[in-house]
Design a protein around this motif. Structure first.
Motif, PDB file in Angstrom:
ATOM      1  N   ASP A  36       3.506   3.338  12.051  1.00  0.00           N
ATOM      2  CA  ASP A  36       2.935   2.212  11.293  1.00  0.00           C
ATOM      3  C   ASP A  36       2.716   2.521   9.814  1.00  0.00           C
ATOM      4  O   ASP A  36       2.170   1.702   9.091  1.00  0.00           O
ATOM      5  CB  ASP A  36       1.625   1.749  11.926  1.00  0.00           C
ATOM      6  N   VAL A  37       3.132   3.656   9.342  1.00  0.00           N
ATOM      7  CA  VAL A  37       2.959   4.175   7.977  1.00  0.00           C
ATOM      8  C   VAL A  37       1.519   4.127   7.474  1.00  0.00           C
ATOM      9  O   VAL A  37       1.276   4.101   6.276  1.00  0.00           O
ATOM     10  CB  VAL A  37       3.936   3.561   6.943  1.00  0.00           C
ATOM     11  N   ALA A  38       0.556   4.171   8.375  1.00  0.00           N
ATOM     12  CA  ALA A  38      -0.850   4.163   7.970  1.00  0.00           C
ATOM     13  C   ALA A  38      -1.240   5.438   7.232  1.00  0.00           C
ATOM     14  O   ALA A  38      -2.122   5.411   6.373  1.00  0.00           O
ATOM     15  CB  ALA A  38      -1.762   3.963   9.188  1.00  0.00           C
ATOM     16  N   VAL A  39      -0.594   6.555   7.547  1.00  0.00           N
ATOM     17  CA  VAL A  39      -0.928   7.821   6.886  1.00  0.00           C
ATOM     18  C   VAL A  39      -0.257   7.933   5.528  1.00  0.00           C
ATOM     19  O   VAL A  39      -0.822   8.500   4.604  1.00  0.00           O
ATOM     20  CB  VAL A  39      -0.553   9.017   7.791  1.00  0.00           C
ATOM     21  N   PHE A  40       0.937   7.390   5.387  1.00  0.00           N
ATOM     22  CA  PHE A  40       1.602   7.426   4.089  1.00  0.00           C
ATOM     23  C   PHE A  40       0.976   6.335   3.204  1.00  0.00           C
ATOM     24  O   PHE A  40       1.050   5.154   3.540  1.00  0.00           O
ATOM     25  CB  PHE A  40       3.101   7.206   4.238  1.00  0.00           C
ATOM     26  N   PRO A  41       0.378   6.712   2.098  1.00  0.00           N
ATOM     27  CA  PRO A  41      -0.404   5.757   1.292  1.00  0.00           C
ATOM     28  C   PRO A  41       0.457   4.826   0.441  1.00  0.00           C
ATOM     29  O   PRO A  41       0.405   4.844  -0.782  1.00  0.00           O
ATOM     30  CB  PRO A  41      -1.268   6.684   0.430  1.00  0.00           C
ATOM     31  N   LEU A  42       1.247   3.983   1.097  1.00  0.00           N
ATOM     32  CA  LEU A  42       2.141   3.079   0.378  1.00  0.00           C
ATOM     33  C   LEU A  42       1.375   2.083  -0.502  1.00  0.00           C
ATOM     34  O   LEU A  42       1.949   1.513  -1.415  1.00  0.00           O
ATOM     35  CB  LEU A  42       3.025   2.310   1.360  1.00  0.00           C
ATOM     36  N   GLY A  43       0.103   1.887  -0.237  1.00  0.00           N
ATOM     37  CA  GLY A  43      -0.684   0.941  -1.010  1.00  0.00           C
ATOM     38  C   GLY A  43      -1.403   1.542  -2.197  1.00  0.00           C
ATOM     39  O   GLY A  43      -2.040   0.827  -2.973  1.00  0.00           O
ATOM     40  N   SER A  44      -1.300   2.852  -2.396  1.00  0.00           N
ATOM     41  CA  SER A  44      -2.029   3.475  -3.503  1.00  0.00           C
ATOM     42  C   SER A  44      -1.315   3.247  -4.835  1.00  0.00           C
ATOM     43  O   SER A  44      -0.098   3.066  -4.891  1.00  0.00           O
ATOM     44  CB  SER A  44      -2.198   4.979  -3.264  1.00  0.00           C
ATOM     45  N   THR A  45      -2.074   3.283  -5.898  1.00  0.00           N
ATOM     46  CA  THR A  45      -1.523   3.088  -7.236  1.00  0.00           C
ATOM     47  C   THR A  45      -0.513   4.178  -7.578  1.00  0.00           C
ATOM     48  O   THR A  45       0.550   3.895  -8.127  1.00  0.00           O
ATOM     49  CB  THR A  45      -2.656   3.079  -8.285  1.00  0.00           C
ATOM     50  N   SER A  46      -0.830   5.429  -7.247  1.00  0.00           N
ATOM     51  CA  SER A  46       0.073   6.527  -7.616  1.00  0.00           C
ATOM     52  C   SER A  46       1.391   6.450  -6.848  1.00  0.00           C
ATOM     53  O   SER A  46       2.457   6.710  -7.415  1.00  0.00           O
ATOM     54  CB  SER A  46      -0.604   7.881  -7.396  1.00  0.00           C
ATOM     55  N   ILE A  47       1.359   6.083  -5.577  1.00  0.00           N
ATOM     56  CA  ILE A  47       2.599   5.949  -4.804  1.00  0.00           C
ATOM     57  C   ILE A  47       3.389   4.744  -5.293  1.00  0.00           C
ATOM     58  O   ILE A  47       4.611   4.799  -5.422  1.00  0.00           O
ATOM     59  CB  ILE A  47       2.316   5.868  -3.292  1.00  0.00           C
ATOM     60  N   ASP A  48       2.708   3.649  -5.606  1.00  0.00           N
ATOM     61  CA  ASP A  48       3.383   2.473  -6.140  1.00  0.00           C
ATOM     62  C   ASP A  48       4.113   2.832  -7.439  1.00  0.00           C
ATOM     63  O   ASP A  48       5.282   2.478  -7.616  1.00  0.00           O
ATOM     64  CB  ASP A  48       2.371   1.348  -6.379  1.00  0.00           C
TER      65      ASP A  48
END
Length: 159
Positions: A36-48
């Protein structure tokens, strides 16, 4: 080209840091598989920011997951990224027959990988500049990708 290196990790913070490093190291392709990609922080500013820079270089992102609902509920930045770069991103949902798969990984350019051995735990490893470390997971990803169907498609009116 630098020397291959592998780093073990067992915390969420380390996993996120290696995920970020994998995105930044990738030049052309990113392949991500997680239930579910809950661990990968796809919603964080740095990842964005890192993903937008990757996609601005004409990188290609492929994301395969069992359940997209976590992304839909918790990652509005990632949904905007899909809207902005939909021509370079594709998300697929696995069929029920593959829902027993529990590993989790991100592969960059078939050279870099962040892998959790089981999606219920944080223990894993990150390997950089090591194509051999990516081979098995890349084959696994390709097989999962072929069996999966489109998800998280953006239209002009939203999802």
């Amino acid at each position: 080209m630098s020397e291959p290196r592998t780093i073990a990790f067992d915390t969420r913070l380390d996993c996120e840091a290696h995920f970020h490093a994998c995105i930044e190291a990738a030049q052309s392709t990113l392949a991500v598989f997680d239930p579910d990609v809950a661990v990968f922080p796809l919603g964080s500013t740095s990842i964005d920011t890192a993903l937008r820079a990757f996609l601005a270089r004409d990188g290609r992102l492929r994301l395969a997951l069992h359940d997209p609902s976590h992304v839909e509920r918790h990652y509005p930045r990632f949904l905007r990224l899909l809207r902005d770069y939909g021509h370079l991103c594709e998300c697929r949902q696995t069929p029920r027959s593959l829902r027993q798969l529990t590993d989790s990984f991100c592969i960059g350019d078939d050279r870099h990988i962040v892998r959790r051995f089981h999606s219920d735990h944080m223990r894993g490893e990150a390997s950089f500049d090591n194509p051999a470390a990516c081979e098995l997971s890349q084959h696994r990803f390709d097989a999962v990708w072929q069996e999966s169907h489109l998800a998280l498609q953006m239209s002009r009116t939203g999802l």
